[in-house]
Write a protein that holds these residues in place. Sequence first.
Motif, PDB file in Angstrom:
ATOM      1  N   VAL A  41      37.312  41.442  37.029  1.00  0.00           N
ATOM      2  CA  VAL A  41      37.526  42.452  38.451  1.00  0.00           C
ATOM      3  C   VAL A  41      39.277  42.250  38.459  1.00  0.00           C
ATOM      4  O   VAL A  41      39.548  40.952  37.999  1.00  0.00           O
ATOM      5  N   GLU A  42      40.249  43.557  39.338  1.00  0.00           N
ATOM      6  CA  GLU A  42      41.271  42.842  38.797  1.00  0.00           C
ATOM      7  C   GLU A  42      41.497  42.412  40.888  1.00  0.00           C
ATOM      8  O   GLU A  42      41.009  43.945  41.442  1.00  0.00           O
ATOM      9  N   GLY A  43      42.077  41.403  40.883  1.00  0.00           N
ATOM     10  CA  GLY A  43      42.659  41.214  42.449  1.00  0.00           C
ATOM     11  C   GLY A  43      41.977  40.106  42.739  1.00  0.00           C
ATOM     12  O   GLY A  43      42.085  38.966  41.295  1.00  0.00           O
TER      13      GLY A  43
ATOM     14  N   LEU B  94      39.821  43.489  46.259  1.00  0.00           N
ATOM     15  CA  LEU B  94      40.275  44.164  44.646  1.00  0.00           C
ATOM     16  C   LEU B  94      41.757  44.282  45.470  1.00  0.00           C
ATOM     17  O   LEU B  94      42.200  44.484  46.403  1.00  0.00           O
TER      18      LEU B  94
END
Length: 420
Positions: free
Chosen positions: A147-149, A169
């Motif tokens: 995931v991005e974050g 995120l």
Amino acid sequence: MTSATSATSAGTEPDFASNISFLGHTDQGGRADGVQVMVHRGHAYVGHMFSNGVTVLDVRDPRAPKPVAFLPAPPGTWSIHLQTADDLLLVINAANLFAAQSFADESAYYGRSVGAAAARSGGHSAGMRVYDISEPAEPREIAFMPVEGVGLHRLWYVGGRWAYASALLDGFTDYILLTIDMSDPARPQPVGRWWLPGMHTAGGEEPGWDTERWRYGLHHAVVAGDTAYGCWRDGGLTLLDVSDRAAPALIAHRNWAPPFGGGTHSALPLPDRELLVVADEGIADNCADGLKHTWIFDIRQPDNPVSIATLPTPDETDYVAKGSHFGPHNLHENRPGSFVSSDLVFATYQNAGVRVFDIGDAFRPRQTGAWVPPPPQRMYDVRPGRPQVVQSCDVFVDPEGVMYMTDYNAGLYILQYDGE
């Protein structure tokens, strides 16, 4: 009834015990900092707060638990929470925030939105790892869902197609709900999201709360049927309709902070009785954030949950003065294959150990068991100035009433609930 429970090794004689017997103890192979624990096919899987990884222990003889494997996390990465089901082990990856200088003071982690500061941590893995545990002592990684974050915090997965996670995120002030399609365990896919209005700053939203005073962020959600019961720290409780996993919808939102001190952490739905147990975490030393409670809600009308009682607060000694955190933390979650009861609630209370409550009369809950470990013999908590006081973290109960209790510094205790 109070009793002195026999112990078979140093450091395991309890400070207090009632209707719970000691079976075994382990320092988890020299990694005594335990957070979430799951037991699957005679093996315990323990996520670590400071050791950055997961320890696997053979607990088929609960009196002689032994570590058999360690799954290291990537550098700078937490693997504090995990789930086991369908011969799968799901493990979160996120920035190890307690190792970051910006969170060395606990109030920076618990007392405000963490999104902006956590996003600067860098150098970590973010997402979810999936292991095949058909050979319980030899987990084999089969997937990683990035995931991005900052990453994921906690999961809910009891087998089948759907998993649920709290995820921090990019573009959000704190952790939100993420639904995950596990139909192909080798290729898990994020599907749906839900957050409290005001959390999606990248989408132009503005928080309607003081982000320097209150922390609105999902700790995790427990799902029963098509309802997700989410605890949002200072943001309170939500009931969400997740029949469409791609588009969760709000049923009800309740928040009692203020006047109470927030920290809403864990929910335990009891669908057969139309009750919901909700624990508010004590997040400050010596209860500087106020005394926290575990609430019982009547959810016969899901869009109007009503609090009808609180569990008794442990009081056989002055736990506020004892130091470190006192108050509710985790609840045994009645997972399939574990001990399942709508009358008995098992809960950790940090410096007050583990407790068992009988809620047969939901309006008059009473304590029926307790076990408080002795002080930890050494500190694994790397944060400066932390008190050398027990911090009982999580509890998993097997069908025979054997209890597996973790601690930030004192390893894994294996106990037996004896009833009254």
